[in-house]
Design a protein around this motif. Structure first.
Motif, short mmCIF file in Angstrom:
data_model
loop_
_atom_site.label_atom_id
_atom_site.label_comp_id
_atom_site.label_asym_id
_atom_site.label_seq_id
_atom_site.Cartn_x
_atom_site.Cartn_y
_atom_site.Cartn_z
N VAL A 64 -5.37 -1.37 12.59
CA VAL A 64 -5.51 -1.92 11.24
C VAL A 64 -6.60 -1.18 10.47
O VAL A 64 -6.47 -0.87 9.29
N ASN A 65 -7.68 -0.85 11.17
CA ASN A 65 -8.77 -0.12 10.52
C ASN A 65 -8.30 1.26 10.05
O ASN A 65 -8.63 1.70 8.95
N ASP A 66 -7.50 1.92 10.90
CA ASP A 66 -6.97 3.23 10.51
C ASP A 66 -6.07 3.11 9.29
O ASP A 66 -6.06 3.98 8.42
N VAL A 67 -5.30 2.02 9.24
CA VAL A 67 -4.43 1.82 8.07
C VAL A 67 -5.29 1.59 6.83
O VAL A 67 -5.04 2.18 5.77
N LEU A 68 -6.33 0.76 6.96
CA LEU A 68 -7.21 0.49 5.82
C LEU A 68 -7.89 1.78 5.35
O LEU A 68 -8.10 2.00 4.17
N LEU A 69 -8.21 2.65 6.32
CA LEU A 69 -8.89 3.90 6.02
C LEU A 69 -8.06 4.74 5.06
O LEU A 69 -8.60 5.43 4.20
N SER A 70 -6.75 4.70 5.20
CA SER A 70 -5.90 5.51 4.33
C SER A 70 -5.22 4.69 3.24
O SER A 70 -4.41 5.23 2.50
N ALA A 71 -5.52 3.41 3.15
CA ALA A 71 -4.84 2.58 2.14
C ALA A 71 -5.28 2.99 0.74
O ALA A 71 -6.43 3.39 0.54
N PRO A 72 -4.38 2.91 -0.25
CA PRO A 72 -4.73 3.30 -1.61
C PRO A 72 -5.86 2.43 -2.16
O PRO A 72 -5.81 1.21 -2.04
N ILE A 95 -6.62 1.70 -5.11
CA ILE A 95 -6.29 0.84 -6.24
C ILE A 95 -5.82 -0.54 -5.76
O ILE A 95 -6.02 -1.56 -6.43
N ILE A 96 -5.24 -0.56 -4.56
CA ILE A 96 -4.82 -1.83 -3.97
C ILE A 96 -6.05 -2.70 -3.68
O ILE A 96 -6.04 -3.92 -3.91
N ILE A 97 -7.12 -2.05 -3.18
CA ILE A 97 -8.36 -2.78 -2.93
C ILE A 97 -8.89 -3.37 -4.24
O ILE A 97 -9.38 -4.50 -4.29
#
Lengths: 322, 282
Positions: free
Chosen positions: B107-115, B117-119
């Protein structure tokens, strides 16, 4: 014989308490990471609910985007997001592959570090910088020198010609893809380099021992061995391209339409949100933009999760730069 | 052409192309830096650091935006840094190979690359709507959420570099894990953890998208965390797209400033890491 030193019970209890507190704090922080992803998913679902409830599945299928009549459809931004990202990958993959080959097989040892670092620094440049550079430097160059050539030479061709028609605006889908390509090159090449470095020397030496040239060893030994990791790296780059906001917002032209020409302005999900969110009046407008965000989240989540899954095999440390 | 000559030719061609690809990558880095310096250096005067962002047509500086960026980045790293370090500690020391840790790592790896703008949208829903208005603190929280996965990853990696023997020695002395971690492992991994924090700061100080609808922007000086606050990325965005020459000049100066800061941070982080890798390996 000396007595064994004994820790006083009160001291031991204090130690255990601190142990429990510290362990609890680290565990809570780790859980927070999970909660963050869950929170993002839930808040997007809640925020986009009014739009999905109002438009049903038509939201996904319609091109219309009209704040005046309060009618919204996601087709144009989703289309733009996918087209720019795929086109960016098309441009970025060969260059990234070349850089990875150069850095692992070709460059003398003293050159690897500085060149590798320089490419990584390209990834550190903030996306808004790519945006203004793309708008004020790249777009005029493309408008004056590249796009007229594309229109003249490729425009009249059957089939592909449709992609290169219309006036050279400078900004548009092609320019956005070009900027995105430059932005994802460092990510893809860094992963490919790390994957190439995991190829056992014995395999390569066997290739050379059979008389293969450097290129033959790369293409017939290194690349097949690293195929999964390479695809993972490409998808990681795609995840970046899909969600990239500021750079695209500057150069895409922000037109909610699906055009057949790559030279025409378009829009992407993230560019629509960045441009319109603070100006959106009315709940349905805001909710439709958040619904776009939810779609983006779904798309990128799928791509990134698949990429990370493919890269699981790779030494995690090798990836920390990405 | 003989078969052998053909193979040699293909080999040279492919290698030349890979060199060309590298040149292309380096060219774009150079082109961007050159553009920034050429357009930004002219406006780099003392007033950039001493005056507020001006209305169209009059002179001014970027003081309120620089201040806002520093404040929000600092608060972001003060929230995100400790959380990320603790979570990284859990993954490296307590959780290690449990199934939950595998999930968190993923999940952390996914968050690391998440856009990012979504945040921004997430924090908008979480804070801005509840508070009823845009605010600096919402911007800082958005930056913190972006900093967390970076810090988790680097902390875990750096703690894993600490030799198992050191941990075992401490445990054999009767130290509880928390004692081993805080007195042995953290000091041993200190420069690595600092690198991670530097990289996180570099990452969040250039972020624009998540600030657009959290901190927004502010034409004037504001140190109120509950109110909208100016910040460099959003000012650059607004000024660069404006039709006013004086705003565009300031946008270039701001762009130069922010890029140089980030490049210096990134290079510094890499220097720390390479000295660590050389000293720590053998």
């Amino acid at each position: 014989m000396n007595p064994v030193p004994v820790i006083a019970p009160a001291q031991a209890a204090g130690q255990r308490l601190r142990e429990a507190l510290f362990r609890g704090a680290t565990f809570a922080a780790a859980l927070l990471v999970l909660l963050l992803l869950g929170g993002v998913a839930i808040s997007l679902a809640v925020g986009s609910w009014p739009a999905f409830a109002h438009f049903k599945f038509a939201f996904l299928a319609r091109e219309i985007w009209n704040p005046v009549t309060d009618e919204y459809g996601a087709l144009a931004p989703v289309f733009g997001t996918l087209v720019t990202s795929l086109l960016a990958l098309l441009l970025a993959i060969p260059v990234s592959l070349g850089i990875a080959i150069f850095l692992t097989e070709l460059a003398p040892a003293w050159l690897r570090r500085p060149v590798g670092t320089a490419i990584e620094l390209l990834a550190a440049v903030p996306s808004i910088i790519f945006g203004i550079w793309g708008l004020f430097v790249l777009a005029p160059v493309l408008q004056r020198h590249v796009q007229p050539w594309l229109i003249d030479v490729l425009g009249p061709l059957p089939l592909v010609g449709k992609l290169f028609q219309g006036p050279p605006f400078g900004i548009g889908v092609l320019t956005a893809s070009f900027v995105l390509a430059i932005m994802v090159i460092p990510f893809i090449s860094a992963v490919m380099r790390d994957v190439f470095e995991t190829v056992p020397d014995v395999l390569k030496e066997s290739g050379y021992g059979l008389g293969a040239t450097t290129w033959e060893v790369i293409w017939q030994v290194v690349v097949p061995y690293s195929r999964t990791g390479m695809i993972g790296g490409i998808m990681l780059g795609m995840g970046r391209a899909l969600g990239e906001t500021m750079a695209v917002t500057f150069v895409i032209g922000n037109a909610h339409r699906i055009g057949s020409s790559l030279l025409a302005p378009g829009t992407t999900i993230s560019a629509s949100i960045a441009n319109e969110f603070t100006e959106a009046v009315g709940d349905l407008y805001t909710s439709s933009l958040i619904a776009l965000g939810a779609l983006l989240f779904l798309i990128t989540f799928t791509v990134i999760a698949a990429a990370r899954f493919m890269l699981l095999r790779l030494d995690r440390r090798a990836l920390s730069s990405v | 052409m003989s078969r052998r000559a053909l193979r040699t030719f293909y080999n040279l061609l492919a290698l030349a192309l890979s060199g060309l690809a590298t040149a292309i990558g380096l060219f774009f880095l150079g082109a961007i830096l050159w553009t920034l310096i050429r357009n930004g250096i002219g406006g780099m005067s003392f007033s950039v650091f001493t005056q507020m962002t001006p209305p169209p047509g009059s002179s001014g500086g970027l003081l309120n935006a620089i201040y806002g960026s520093i404040v929000m980045t600092l608060i972001g790293i003060l929230i995100g840094g400790p959380v990320g370090m603790l979570a990284g500690t859990y993954l490296a020391e307590y959780g290690r190979s449990s199934r939950l840790s595998m999930v968190i790592r993923f999940v952390n790896d996914v968050l690391l690359s998440a856009p990012s703008i979504i945040i921004g949208l997430f924090v908008y829903e979480l804070l801005v709507i509840r508070m009823g208005h845009f605010s600096a603190i919402a911007g800082a929280v958005a930056l913190a959420i972006i900093a967390i996965p970076v810090t988790v990853r680097t902390t875990e990696d750096m703690l894993n570099l600490v030799p198992q023997g050191m941990k075992d020695a401490s445990t054999a002395m009767g130290a509880y894990p928390w004692r081993t971690i805080t007195s042995v492992i953290y000091p041993a991994a200190r420069s690595g953890i600092v690198t991670g924090l530097l990289l996180a700061i570099a990452r969040i100080s250039g972020e624009t998208a998540p600030l657009l609808f959290t901190a927004l922007n502010n034409q004037f000086w504001s140190s109120d965390l509950g109110a909208p606050m100016a910040n460099l990325p959003v000012v650059i965005f607004q000024f660069a797209l404006s039709p006013y020459p004086n705003w565009q000049h300031l946008a270039w100066s701001g762009a130069l400033l922010i890029t140089l800061t980030i490049l210096v941070l990134s290079v510094a982080a890499r220097i720390v890491v390479s000295s660590l890798a050389q000293g720590g390996k053998r």
